[in-house]
Design a protein around this motif. Structure first.
Motif, PDB file in Angstrom:
ATOM      1  N   VAL A  70      12.596   5.835  10.503  1.00 23.84           N
ATOM      2  CA  VAL A  70      11.270   5.800  11.133  1.00 23.84           C
ATOM      3  C   VAL A  70      10.173   5.906  10.078  1.00 23.84           C
ATOM      4  N   ASN A  71      10.315   6.839   9.169  1.00 19.29           N
ATOM      5  CA  ASN A  71       9.277   7.021   8.143  1.00 19.29           C
ATOM      6  C   ASN A  71       9.164   5.796   7.242  1.00 19.29           C
ATOM      7  N   GLN A  72      10.287   5.222   6.883  1.00 20.84           N
ATOM      8  CA  GLN A  72      10.263   4.039   6.024  1.00 20.84           C
ATOM      9  C   GLN A  72       9.559   2.870   6.712  1.00 20.84           C
ATOM     10  N   LEU A  73       9.809   2.708   7.991  1.00 22.77           N
ATOM     11  CA  LEU A  73       9.171   1.618   8.742  1.00 22.77           C
ATOM     12  C   LEU A  73       7.656   1.817   8.807  1.00 22.77           C
ATOM     13  N   PHE A  74       7.219   3.031   9.098  1.00 23.57           N
ATOM     14  CA  PHE A  74       5.781   3.306   9.158  1.00 23.57           C
ATOM     15  C   PHE A  74       5.136   3.154   7.780  1.00 23.57           C
ATOM     16  N   THR A  75       5.823   3.641   6.759  1.00 22.66           N
ATOM     17  CA  THR A  75       5.292   3.553   5.393  1.00 22.66           C
ATOM     18  C   THR A  75       5.112   2.098   4.966  1.00 22.66           C
ATOM     19  N   ASN A  76       6.030   1.246   5.412  1.00 21.80           N
ATOM     20  CA  ASN A  76       5.973  -0.176   5.051  1.00 21.80           C
ATOM     21  C   ASN A  76       5.086  -0.987   5.995  1.00 21.80           C
ATOM     22  N   GLY A  77       4.430  -0.295   6.940  1.00 14.01           N
ATOM     23  CA  GLY A  77       3.504  -0.973   7.837  1.00 14.01           C
ATOM     24  C   GLY A  77       4.147  -1.683   9.009  1.00 14.01           C
ATOM     25  N   ASN A  78       5.439  -1.449   9.207  1.00 17.74           N
ATOM     26  CA  ASN A  78       6.140  -2.083  10.333  1.00 17.74           C
ATOM     27  C   ASN A  78       6.004  -1.168  11.554  1.00 17.74           C
ATOM     28  N   ILE A  79       4.808  -1.150  12.118  1.00 16.22           N
ATOM     29  CA  ILE A  79       4.470  -0.193  13.173  1.00 16.22           C
ATOM     30  C   ILE A  79       5.279  -0.429  14.452  1.00 16.22           C
ATOM     31  N   LYS A  80       5.388  -1.681  14.867  1.00 13.86           N
ATOM     32  CA  LYS A  80       6.074  -1.984  16.123  1.00 13.86           C
ATOM     33  C   LYS A  80       7.517  -1.499  16.104  1.00 13.86           C
ATOM     34  N   GLU A  81       8.245  -1.859  15.046  1.00 14.37           N
ATOM     35  CA  GLU A  81       9.646  -1.433  14.967  1.00 14.37           C
ATOM     36  C   GLU A  81       9.737   0.071  14.729  1.00 14.37           C
ATOM     37  N   GLY A  82       8.757   0.602  13.985  1.00 17.58           N
ATOM     38  CA  GLY A  82       8.739   2.044  13.743  1.00 17.58           C
ATOM     39  C   GLY A  82       8.598   2.820  15.037  1.00 17.58           C
ATOM     40  N   LEU A  83       7.710   2.341  15.920  1.00 20.12           N
ATOM     41  CA  LEU A  83       7.523   3.001  17.215  1.00 20.12           C
ATOM     42  C   LEU A  83       8.772   2.888  18.083  1.00 20.12           C
ATOM     43  N   GLN A  84       9.429   1.743  17.982  1.00 19.72           N
ATOM     44  CA  GLN A  84      10.661   1.555  18.755  1.00 19.72           C
ATOM     45  C   GLN A  84      11.740   2.525  18.289  1.00 19.72           C
ATOM     46  N   GLN A  85      11.900   2.647  16.972  1.00 15.95           N
ATOM     47  CA  GLN A  85      12.895   3.572  16.429  1.00 15.95           C
ATOM     48  C   GLN A  85      12.508   5.027  16.711  1.00 15.95           C
ATOM     49  N   PHE A  86      11.204   5.286  16.707  1.00 16.22           N
ATOM     50  CA  PHE A  86      10.718   6.628  17.033  1.00 16.22           C
ATOM     51  C   PHE A  86      11.092   6.982  18.473  1.00 16.22           C
ATOM     52  N   GLN A  87      10.951   6.012  19.381  1.00 15.97           N
ATOM     53  CA  GLN A  87      11.320   6.227  20.782  1.00 15.97           C
ATOM     54  C   GLN A  87      12.811   6.522  20.904  1.00 15.97           C
TER      55      GLN A  87
END
Length: 212
Positions: A104-121
């Protein structure tokens, strides 16, 4: 209905059950649950003929009339053994959740917000599942836990620690501050997951001790 019976199979063994005009599925299941509970055994499956009945649906069928000659199959397992196996499953959930924190942190750090939110869910759903499993095990153990056991587990203290993180996490989400969300997820939540794991291993130790 004299001499009419239902074929009851419990853990592979046939048990003859006399049938009356008021005999219901709920009645027969309740009867055997009561008997096996005295032996610290838990109902894990019910089958009526070829139909597998989900345990959470049994209450809906409590008034379902039984038919002479039909077969009801029930499976019971040792309560403590079931709890230990469930803890092992929950431990796998904890491991996956811990790995997901980094993702999740790697996705947000890389700006991949949509997938980051999905993984966060997915992560939050996993933590909810772990909570549910832990609560279920504690409920299952019921009166077998002593005050000393409960103090040793310190479940309440762990829950409070986790609850303290949530407001900060929710605030960051509302602000769209995904960098902060990622930092909390990767650097704070794993510590709480470790506490969950410690509680479950303590419970496993208590169960093993009581068996021996």
């Amino acid at each position: 209905m004299e001499n009419e019976k239902v074929n009851v199979v419990v853990n592979g063994k046939n048990v003859s059950y006399p049938l009356t005009a008021t005999s219901t599925l709920g009645e027969i299941v309740k009867k055997f649950i009561g008997e096996y509970k005295k032996m610290n055994m838990l109902l894990t499956s019910v089958k009526r003929g070829e139909e597998v009945i989900p345990l959470d649906k049994i209450s809906e069928l409590k008034d379902s009339q039984l038919i002479s000659g039909e077969t009801i199959e029930m499976q019971f397992v040792d309560m403590r053994e079931y709890a230990i196996n469930t803890i092992d499953t929950a431990s796998e959930y904890v491991d996956r959740a811990r790995q997901n924190c980094y993702t999740v942190n790697q996705l947000f750090t890389n700006g991949n917000i949509k997938e980051g939110l999905q993984q966060f869910q997915y992560l939050m759903e996993g933590i909810e599942s772990i909570n549910a499993i832990l609560s279920g095990i504690l409920k299952l153990m019921g009166g077998t836990l002593t005050e000393k056991d409960l103090s040793y587990l310190n479940v309440g203290g762990t829950m409070k620690r986790i609850e303290k993180i949530l407001p900060t996490l929710e605030s960051a989400l509302k602000k769209g501050d995904y960098i902060s969300v990622g930092d909390i997820v990767e650097y704070e939540i794993p510590d709480e997951l470790t506490l969950y794991e410690e509680i479950m291993q303590k419970i496993k130790g208590i169960l093993t001790r009581k068996v021996n």
